[in-house]
Write an enzyme that holds these catalytic residues in place. Structure first.
Site, PDB file in Angstrom:
ATOM      1  N   CYS A   1       0.841  -1.210   0.000  1.00 25.20           N
ATOM      2  CA  CYS A   1       0.000   0.000   0.000  1.00 25.20           C
ATOM      3  C   CYS A   1       0.877   1.263   0.000  1.00 25.20           C
ATOM      4  CB  CYS A   1      -0.976  -0.047   1.178  1.00 25.20           C
ATOM      5  SG  CYS A   1      -2.406   1.047   0.986  1.00 25.20           S
TER       6      CYS A   1
ATOM      7  N   HIS B   1      -3.591  -5.697   1.191  1.00 28.23           N
ATOM      8  CA  HIS B   1      -3.296  -6.020   2.585  1.00 28.23           C
ATOM      9  C   HIS B   1      -3.709  -7.455   2.861  1.00 28.23           C
ATOM     10  CE1 HIS B   1      -2.342  -1.938   3.929  1.00 28.23           C
ATOM     11  NE2 HIS B   1      -3.385  -1.510   3.247  1.00 28.23           N
TER      12      HIS B   1
END
Length: 484
Positions: free
Chosen positions: A333, A430
């Site tokens: 991310c 994630h």
């Protein structure tokens, strides 16, 4: 209306999250329809609820403990810190706005309606709702407009159990002091208290219980020992990082720079649970270890600010030396965005810096955009051709030549990037280390056996262990009234 109880603490990090999760699992094991609820949470460890939108990772874990789908209504107000004194505000799963601390205090009364609405939705159809407070009701300077502790409890009519952490010391004073400074209305909401994190012979605290009762009149609902299973649960609060600064010795050393605005660091928990892995959390003032085989750049709530801090620590030089020595890098991310050549923020979403150079380890660029991607995802690793399951919470669009080598196919769409030599990888997904097959193949690529372990099963087992411990150490008469 469902029965409800609220656990509030004499301070932060007293173990409320784990106790709520354990009570949820205990109730679920007895066949009750139990739901967790937290009016307000402050954490950059977020999850995507099953009904869409962001909630605190702790409430996602508690819903798992309760064996029920997670919902944005389980955590109607989530504050995600972006700076030293400002946070992004998530209300019922969606971005509501941003506010600094003093501005948020004025805003809280407007959010109480959403909190009470969500509580009613969570309670509908449930036998029991277990509510978690935030911080402490003893912070009477924040009582006006409070929605996290007594402000919620008094409006919703939910009785309170205070939790005191004996491990940090001063637990008698913290409980008696809370009794002393609460006003009569708030004090009347407290049904009793629990002593948490006790080490040693519990009977040694008998005199302490008598003393607390003498000062407050409150009954003790139990003295809970240090719960070993708690260490196998996903990390929820950045406070835990202070205790994870040094990993245990292992065959594979993985270094993780602890960014100022680190987010979703529970991504790393499955690796931390591996016996052959030494996960080293590198803090400010420390160097990235030269003998690390892999460096992971975790998520960030503010990519541009954390990039500046990364350089100020000298970690950019350490990282490039690591790569020149043949080391590997994974960015997740915000960490993925940092690995590119440039991060553009033409709308000033993250602040006043409109463009900043990245670490230039991937030939990609990122442009911040106002619309946030929030979704649970199914994916497949292109490196190892194994399934992945995770979630995405991010701002920004990343593109460039290295995206032609995606690290995964997420929901049917290419995601992330790989360097030409395959040693640098970035992704927006994630939770990829929680995918057992991927984690096993990753460890095998470093020469480890990579025995396939069921991480989710280990979390489930830990929750059952904690539930069993609570059943053993909490007052059976109180439990019978709560769970009967």
């Amino acid at each position: 209306m469902a029965r409800a109880i609220m656990l509030q603490g004499t301070g932060s990090d007293v173990g409320k999250t784990v106790l709520v999760a354990g009570l949820c699992r205990l109730a679920a094991n007895r066949g009750l329809a139990v739901r967790p609820f937290k009016p307000q949470n402050m954490s950059n460890n977020a999850a995507v609820a099953d009904d869409g939108g962001e909630i605190g990772r702790a409430q996602w874990l508690q819903s798992l403990a309760a064996r029920t789908p997670s919902s944005v209504h389980m955590n109607p107000v989530l504050l995600k810190p972006q700076s030293e004194n400002g946070s992004q505000i998530i209300v019922q799963g969606r971005v509501f706005g941003q506010a600094k601390g003093r501005d948020y205090q004025r805003l809280k009364p407007q959010l109480l309606g959403a909190v009470l609405e969500s509580f009613e939705k969570v309670a509908a159809g449930a036998d029991l709702v277990i509510v978690e407070g935030a911080g402490s009701p003893a912070e009477i300077n924040l009582r006006a407009g409070d929605i996290a502790n007594m402000g919620f409890a008094t409006r919703a009519g939910v009785p309170v159990v205070l939790v005191g952490d004996i491990d940090r010391g001063g637990v008698i004073a913290s409980l008696v002091g809370t009794h002393a400074i609460l006003d009569d209305g708030d004090r009347a909401m407290i049904a009793g208290y629990i002593i948490n994190k006790f080490r040693g012979d519990i009977s040694l605290f008998d005199d302490g219980i008598r003393a607390i009762e003498g000062f407050t009149g409150w009954p003790c609902f139990g003295v809970v020992p240090w719960l070993q299973g708690a260490g196998r649960l996903p990390a929820e609060d950045s406070v835990v990082l202070e205790r994870l600064a040094k990993g245990r010795a292992g065959a594979l050393k993985i270094a993780v720079p602890v960014l100022s605005r680190i987010a979703n660091f529970d991504d790393l928990d499955p690796l931390r649970a591996e016996p052959d892995v030494e996960l080293v959390f590198v803090r400010s003032g420390e160097r990235l270890p030269a003998d690390a085989s892999l460096v992971i750049l975790p998520g960030s709530k503010s990519t541009i600010s954390d990039l500046a801090d990364f350089r100020a620590e000298g970690w950019d030089r350490d990282l490039h030396m690591h790569v020149r020595r043949g080391g590997r890098v994974i960015g997740i991310c915000g960490g993925y965005q940092m690995l590119g050549r440039t991060v553009h923020d033409p709308l000033g979403i993250e602040g006043g810096t409109l463009e900043t150079p990245g670490l230039a380890l991937l030939d990609v660029e990122t442009e911040m955009a106002p619309e946030k991607t929030v979704r649970n995802s199914h994916a497949r690793s292109t490196e190892y051709d194994v399934p992945l399951a995770g979630y995405q919470i991010h701002l920004g669009i990343t593109h460039g030549p290295d995206c032609d080598r995606p690290s995964a196919i997420v929901d049917g769409v290419p995601d992330g990037a790989l360097s030409a030599d395959g040693r640098i990888m970035g992704t927006y997904l994630h939770g990829l280390f929680g995918s057992d097959a991927y984690r096993a193949r990753l460890l095998q690529s470093f020469g480890l056996s990579g025995e396939r372990r069921n991480y989710r099963e280990s979390v489930e087992q830990a929750l059952d262990e904690i539930a069993g411990e609570l059943e053993r150490y909490l007052d059976p008469r109180w439990l019978a009234g709560l769970l009967g």
